[in-house]
Scaffold this motif. Structure first.
Motif, PDB file in Angstrom:
ATOM      1  N   PHE A   1       0.855  -1.186   0.000  1.00  0.00           N
ATOM      2  CA  PHE A   1       0.000   0.000   0.000  1.00  0.00           C
ATOM      3  C   PHE A   1       0.888   1.232   0.000  1.00  0.00           C
ATOM      4  N   VAL A   2       1.037   1.780  -1.189  1.00  0.00           N
ATOM      5  CA  VAL A   2       2.018   2.829  -1.406  1.00  0.00           C
ATOM      6  C   VAL A   2       1.308   4.177  -1.425  1.00  0.00           C
ATOM      7  N   PHE A   3       1.903   5.172  -0.806  1.00  0.00           N
ATOM      8  CA  PHE A   3       1.260   6.487  -0.775  1.00  0.00           C
ATOM      9  C   PHE A   3       2.317   7.577  -0.608  1.00  0.00           C
ATOM     10  N   GLY A   4       1.875   8.809  -0.738  1.00  0.00           N
ATOM     11  CA  GLY A   4       2.674   9.964  -0.317  1.00  0.00           C
ATOM     12  C   GLY A   4       3.574  10.577  -1.369  1.00  0.00           C
ATOM     13  N   MET A   5       4.210  11.676  -0.936  1.00  0.00           N
ATOM     14  CA  MET A   5       5.096  12.421  -1.832  1.00  0.00           C
ATOM     15  C   MET A   5       6.326  11.595  -2.201  1.00  0.00           C
ATOM     16  N   LEU A   6       6.903  11.931  -3.332  1.00  0.00           N
ATOM     17  CA  LEU A   6       8.165  11.315  -3.743  1.00  0.00           C
ATOM     18  C   LEU A   6       9.331  12.147  -3.199  1.00  0.00           C
ATOM     19  N   ALA A   7      10.479  11.495  -3.088  1.00  0.00           N
ATOM     20  CA  ALA A   7      11.674  12.179  -2.563  1.00  0.00           C
ATOM     21  C   ALA A   7      11.958  13.458  -3.355  1.00  0.00           C
ATOM     22  N   GLU A   8      11.805  13.369  -4.665  1.00  0.00           N
ATOM     23  CA  GLU A   8      12.032  14.534  -5.531  1.00  0.00           C
ATOM     24  C   GLU A   8      11.174  15.727  -5.114  1.00  0.00           C
ATOM     25  N   GLN A   9       9.891  15.417  -4.869  1.00  0.00           N
ATOM     26  CA  GLN A   9       8.943  16.480  -4.510  1.00  0.00           C
ATOM     27  C   GLN A   9       9.294  17.089  -3.156  1.00  0.00           C
ATOM     28  N   VAL A  10       9.646  16.239  -2.215  1.00  0.00           N
ATOM     29  CA  VAL A  10      10.023  16.739  -0.892  1.00  0.00           C
ATOM     30  C   VAL A  10      11.230  17.665  -1.028  1.00  0.00           C
ATOM     31  N   MET A  11      12.208  17.229  -1.773  1.00  0.00           N
ATOM     32  CA  MET A  11      13.453  18.013  -1.881  1.00  0.00           C
ATOM     33  C   MET A  11      13.217  19.322  -2.642  1.00  0.00           C
ATOM     34  N   GLN A  12      12.279  19.249  -3.595  1.00  0.00           N
ATOM     35  CA  GLN A  12      11.898  20.461  -4.325  1.00  0.00           C
ATOM     36  C   GLN A  12      11.289  21.499  -3.364  1.00  0.00           C
ATOM     37  N   HIS A  13      10.327  21.031  -2.550  1.00  0.00           N
ATOM     38  CA  HIS A  13       9.707  21.918  -1.559  1.00  0.00           C
ATOM     39  C   HIS A  13      10.755  22.497  -0.615  1.00  0.00           C
ATOM     40  N   GLU A  14      11.677  21.666  -0.216  1.00  0.00           N
ATOM     41  CA  GLU A  14      12.710  22.126   0.718  1.00  0.00           C
ATOM     42  C   GLU A  14      13.542  23.237   0.091  1.00  0.00           C
ATOM     43  N   LYS A  15      13.874  23.010  -1.171  1.00  0.00           N
ATOM     44  CA  LYS A  15      14.707  23.983  -1.865  1.00  0.00           C
ATOM     45  C   LYS A  15      13.971  25.309  -2.041  1.00  0.00           C
ATOM     46  N   GLU A  16      12.721  25.203  -2.413  1.00  0.00           N
ATOM     47  CA  GLU A  16      11.957  26.426  -2.694  1.00  0.00           C
ATOM     48  C   GLU A  16      11.217  26.968  -1.482  1.00  0.00           C
ATOM     49  N   LYS A  17      11.311  26.254  -0.368  1.00  0.00           N
ATOM     50  CA  LYS A  17      10.582  26.633   0.849  1.00  0.00           C
ATOM     51  C   LYS A  17       9.107  26.901   0.527  1.00  0.00           C
ATOM     52  N   SER A  18       8.517  25.998  -0.229  1.00  0.00           N
ATOM     53  CA  SER A  18       7.189  26.263  -0.779  1.00  0.00           C
ATOM     54  C   SER A  18       6.059  25.492  -0.087  1.00  0.00           C
ATOM     55  N   TYR A  19       6.364  24.808   0.992  1.00  0.00           N
ATOM     56  CA  TYR A  19       5.297  24.046   1.656  1.00  0.00           C
ATOM     57  C   TYR A  19       4.521  24.947   2.613  1.00  0.00           C
ATOM     58  N   ASN A  20       3.208  24.945   2.445  1.00  0.00           N
ATOM     59  CA  ASN A  20       2.371  25.758   3.307  1.00  0.00           C
ATOM     60  C   ASN A  20       1.264  24.896   3.912  1.00  0.00           C
ATOM     61  N   PRO A  21       1.477  24.395   5.132  1.00  0.00           N
ATOM     62  CA  PRO A  21       0.511  23.472   5.738  1.00  0.00           C
ATOM     63  C   PRO A  21      -0.883  24.072   5.867  1.00  0.00           C
ATOM     64  N   LYS A  22      -0.954  25.393   6.005  1.00  0.00           N
ATOM     65  CA  LYS A  22      -2.273  26.000   6.226  1.00  0.00           C
ATOM     66  C   LYS A  22      -3.191  25.847   5.012  1.00  0.00           C
ATOM     67  N   SER A  23      -2.596  25.777   3.828  1.00  0.00           N
ATOM     68  CA  SER A  23      -3.417  25.609   2.629  1.00  0.00           C
ATOM     69  C   SER A  23      -4.118  24.253   2.643  1.00  0.00           C
ATOM     70  N   ILE A  24      -3.542  23.286   3.332  1.00  0.00           N
ATOM     71  CA  ILE A  24      -4.164  21.965   3.401  1.00  0.00           C
ATOM     72  C   ILE A  24      -5.419  22.010   4.259  1.00  0.00           C
ATOM     73  N   ILE A  25      -5.322  22.746   5.349  1.00  0.00           N
ATOM     74  CA  ILE A  25      -6.473  22.923   6.224  1.00  0.00           C
ATOM     75  C   ILE A  25      -7.639  23.527   5.448  1.00  0.00           C
ATOM     76  N   ASP A  26      -7.319  24.499   4.593  1.00  0.00           N
ATOM     77  CA  ASP A  26      -8.367  25.176   3.831  1.00  0.00           C
ATOM     78  C   ASP A  26      -9.100  24.239   2.887  1.00  0.00           C
ATOM     79  N   SER A  27      -8.433  23.214   2.422  1.00  0.00           N
ATOM     80  CA  SER A  27      -9.057  22.364   1.409  1.00  0.00           C
ATOM     81  C   SER A  27      -9.525  21.019   1.959  1.00  0.00           C
TER      82      SER A  27
END
Ligand code: Z2T
Length: 795
Positions: A669-695
């Motif tokens: 049972f496979v799920f979740g972000m890929l390593a690439e995506q995580v590292m991309q977010h880290e590089k761009e500092k683009s993760y915003n947890p609050k947007s998840i709450i909104d949706s």
């Protein structure tokens, strides 16, 4: 000594009678211990003679941790005595499992890294390879964990039992390790030499443990060093009593930090103690000329904890063996190789320059010279500041041990494909460009003789009855089970054994923790050290979501699940300890709610260790491997659970990737972000947890409840966690992945509704797990790095 049950019983009873009165189980333990030791002794001696006679190249595995677990039962298994002894004792009215319970396991490790070292020495001996472990004999292993009011408390663990020592003190092999002192240049016969005046000596006493390979064919050695006061003249810089105290502390206890660097002088003393004592012995004992060291010896350093082996070997070769720098460097960099186990920044060892300079002045000089020469060798290239930064051993007053380890060794490996790729392409990009042929991958493995043959003897019996016993020596033959994955009667036998292992775990927990678990529920197991990236928090938040849904939606009445947690937090790791408290709080609420309890049960197993793992793993239906992609270097619990027929719910991280590859994604049972995506977010500092709450209203509601304090007695505990999840931009992306995690859990429920299909998937997992035996891993290390020769089995 004995080859039949009757023979065993005769000898056993005679010996018991000689011992006279006393607690039967205790005497039985002692008797069994003596009997196996006598059997082992002769093979141990013969193995070492054979190595000597053939001048075999030896591997030494340097590790600050060896998490070996209990010894008696494993020795009986590998000597093929287990069944005879168990049945013999049965007939005498004794239970082998009860006797095994009397052993306190030597918990000389924190988690994966230490357990891996233990699996490796098992495989070395089982493959008949000349490989030995070198480690430290801590008086106290990893702390014992208790929960008080839901919080983790720590107590010292003493594992050494006077009656039956699992190791042998080798007074004849004592060496002395020097600390402090003043470096001086003296005129020798052949020019200037370096001498350290008036060091503070500490005596290193080796304790040897036999490592019994499969079928008892080879018995190798695990040598653990103990620190004691020296017999040499005391320089008298300080009070002798202080020296005595400081010496005893060196091997007094294991540092309890998993993937977190300690940076303390005592830790540095431990690391040097291991390296210096081990290297001196290797050089003293070798029957070869020193120029031929690389042809006769391979040294593997388990992460950077033993990286001082590089400058220490240089020191010994230059100062004691009078070699030139270039000769010494050539020998060192053809002898030592290094395994990296993490890319987490907080785990990267960096030593304050002054600390090393004070404690190990000569070693500091050597490191400085290694750094100077390496930097000099880079001068012709046009490297930018970033590259120079990544390539420097000493920088801004700190020594970066990973860079020292890479520069000073001939091979460097990561512990799973993905991890090695990240090392080469990112974390150590510049180093791997400098040394393109050094880097390679060696995906971790597990000792299947402990994690299947021993821990799940019933399933092993079924496997042997089905495909024959060859899998014990050739684990990839487990693939033959694939043919039986749709065989009705085989699947029924598998299900019966799973049920039995659940029952055994239930009994164990009832006895140890006074909890009662429903045998028919789905056993969902999350066992590993507590760490942000391992996301125990995501698991417990999901359980809270399920609780809310059961309360809210009268049509949602899911099949009963028991969620097991097990693991320790480093005593100084505040966040991890808060998560432990939270799980205990949620457990209390869920378990005491009559409606929710019909569907959910949360069980936190206190003091998770190797012994508890041996009970839990065979009983698992579901294996939680949910780390934030890119953070878990490999994982090895994932392999143990798969091998016991649990289905993985997991991210594309560490060795999970290879597990999915081997078994097919349709059997997990496979799920979740890929390593690439995580590292991309880290590089761009683009993760915003609050947007998840909104949706996502369901997640929003849960966060609201947490903030309102509906899930805590005192509010503070949860405030901290909510802050981490929302305000502090959660570095582990819990809310980002929790929705797809929840969907994967729904798929699990759907699949479990078809028992035979579920069992088929389990069997496919077992059949695909052979690749993850550490026999395969060790063979690859031997082929590509150590170049050892198999000795013919003695028996
Ligand atoms: C440890 O257990 C691991 C890595 C460390 O980095 C330190 C410790 Cl104590 C310094 C673990 C990894 O987290 C895990 O992914 C891996 O499977 C295991 O080492 C063995 O390689």
């Amino acid at each position: 000594m004995f080859s039949s049950k009757e023979e065993f019983k005769k000898i056993f009873v005679t010996r018991m009678e000689h011992k006279g009165m006393g607690k039967t189980a205790e005497l039985a333990y002692e008797t069994l211990w003596e009997m196996t030791q006598e059997w082992i002794q002769d093979r141990w001696y013969r193995t070492s003679q054979l190595y000597k006679d053939n001048n075999e190249k030896q591997l030494y595995y340097f590790s600050i941790e060896f998490l070996i677990g209990r010894v008696l039962g494993q020795n009986l298994i590998n000597l093929n005595f287990y069944d005879i002894v168990k049945e013999g004792l049965d007939e005498l009215g004794l239970q082998l499992s009860e006797i095994e319970e009397l052993e306190t396991e030597p918990g000389l490790g924190n988690g994966g890294l230490g357990r891996l070292a233990a699996c490796f020495v098992d495989s070395l001996a089982s493959l008949g390879l000349p490989g030995n472990g070198y480690g430290l004999r801590y008086k106290g292993g990893l702390f014992t964990q208790h929960f008080v009011n839901g919080y983790q408390t720590e107590q010292p663990t003493q594992w050494i039992q006077e009656k039956h020592n699992v190791d042998v003190r080798r007074e004849d092999l004592v060496v002395e390790v020097p600390y402090y002192g003043e470096v001086q240049l003296v005129m020798g016969m052949d020019g200037l030499k370096v001498k350290v005046e008036k060091p503070e000596w500490v005596k290193a006493v080796p304790y040897d443990m036999p490592v019994v390979g499969a079928n008892g064919g080879t018995v190798n050695t695990l040598r653990l060093w103990q620190a004691e006061v020296s017999d040499r003249p005391f320089p008298g810089h300080k009070d002798y009593a202080v020296y005595e105290h400081e010496t005893a502390k060196i091997t007094d206890r294991l540092y309890p930090d998993d993937s977190l660097e300690a940076g303390k002088i005592l830790r540095l003393k431990q690391q040097y103690f291991l390296c210096s004592a081990s290297l001196q012995t290797i050089l003293n004992e070798g029957s070869f000329s020193i120029e031929e060291l690389p042809e006769n010896v391979a040294i593997q350093i388990n992460d950077t904890h033993p990286a001082l082996a590089v400058p220490e070997l240089m020191r010994l070769l230059i100062d004691d063996y009078a070699l030139s720098w270039d000769q010494a460097w050539d020998i060192t960099t053809r002898t030592i190789s290094y395994t990296n186990h993490t890319i987490l920044e907080e785990a990267m060892e960096k030593w304050d320059r002054r600390l090393i300079q004070t404690l190990l002045p000569r070693i500091y000089m050597v490191i400085e010279e290694i750094d100077r020469r390496f930097k000099e060798s880079l001068q012709e290239q046009e490297l930018d500041d970033e590259a120079l930064h990544k390539l420097s051993i000493i920088e801004n007053g700190v020594i970066k041990m990973a860079v020292l380890a890479v520069v000073g060794s001939y091979k460097v490996n990561g512990v799973a494909k993905l991890h090695t790729e990240i090392l080469k392409k990112r974390e150590m990009k510049e180093l791997s460009e400098q040394f393109p042929n050094k880097f390679h991958n060696k995906t971790n493995g597990i000792a299947h003789r402990r994690w299947l043959l021993k821990a799940n003897h019933e399933l092993s019996g079924l496997i042997t009855d089905t495909i024959g016993p060859q899998w014990i020596k050739e684990p990839e033959r487990l693939s033959e089970l694939h043919y039986f994955s749709q065989n009705h009667s085989f699947l029924q036998d598998f299900q019966a054994i799973k049920s039995l292992k659940k029952e055994q775990l239930i009994h164990h927990l009832q006895r140890n923790q006074n909890v009662i678990v429903d045998q028919d529920s789905i056993f969902d197991i999350h066992i590993k050290r507590f760490h942000g990236y391992k996301r125990q928090l995501m698991n417990i938040l999901h359980i809270q979501m399920l609780y809310d849904r059961i309360k809210r939606d009268p049509t949602y009445r899911p099949y009963p699940r028991t969620f097991f947690f097990g693991g320790k937090a480093a005593p100084s790791y505040h966040f991890a300890k808060q998560v432990i408290k939270m799980i205990n709080t949620v457990a209390a609420k869920v378990n005491n709610d009559p409606l929710a309890r019909k569907h959910l049960h949360v069980v936190f197993v206190e003091n998770y260790n190797v012994t508890q793992a041996e009970y839990m793993i065979p009983a698992a239906d579901v294996s939680e491997q949910i780390s934030t992609a890119s953070k878990e270097a490999s994982g090895t619990g994932n392999m143990k659970l798969m091998m016991n027929g649990a289905l993985t719910i997991g991210t594309f991280d560490g060795a999970n990737v290879e597990i999915f590859e081997q078994v097919g994604e349709e059997n997990a049972f496979v799920f979740g972000m890929l390593a690439e995506q995580v590292m991309q977010h880290e590089k761009e500092k683009s993760y915003n947890p609050k947007s998840i709450i909104d949706s996502d209203p369901e997640i929003a509601q849960l966060m609201e409840e947490l903030i309102k304090g509906e899930w805590t007695e005192g509010k503070t505990n949860v405030d901290f966690i909510v802050e981490q999840l929302l305000e502090d931009g959660d570095p582990y992306f819990v809310l980002k992945d929790i929705r797809s995690y929840s969907k994967a859990h729904e798929q699990i429920l759907n699949a479990y509704a078809h028992p035979e299909k579920w069992a088929e998937m389990c069997v496919k997992n077992i059949a695909a797990s052979g690749y993850f035996s550490s026999d395969r891993t060790i063979q690859q290390y031997s082929d590509d790095v150590w170049h050892l020769t198999k000795i013919p089995s003695l028996y």
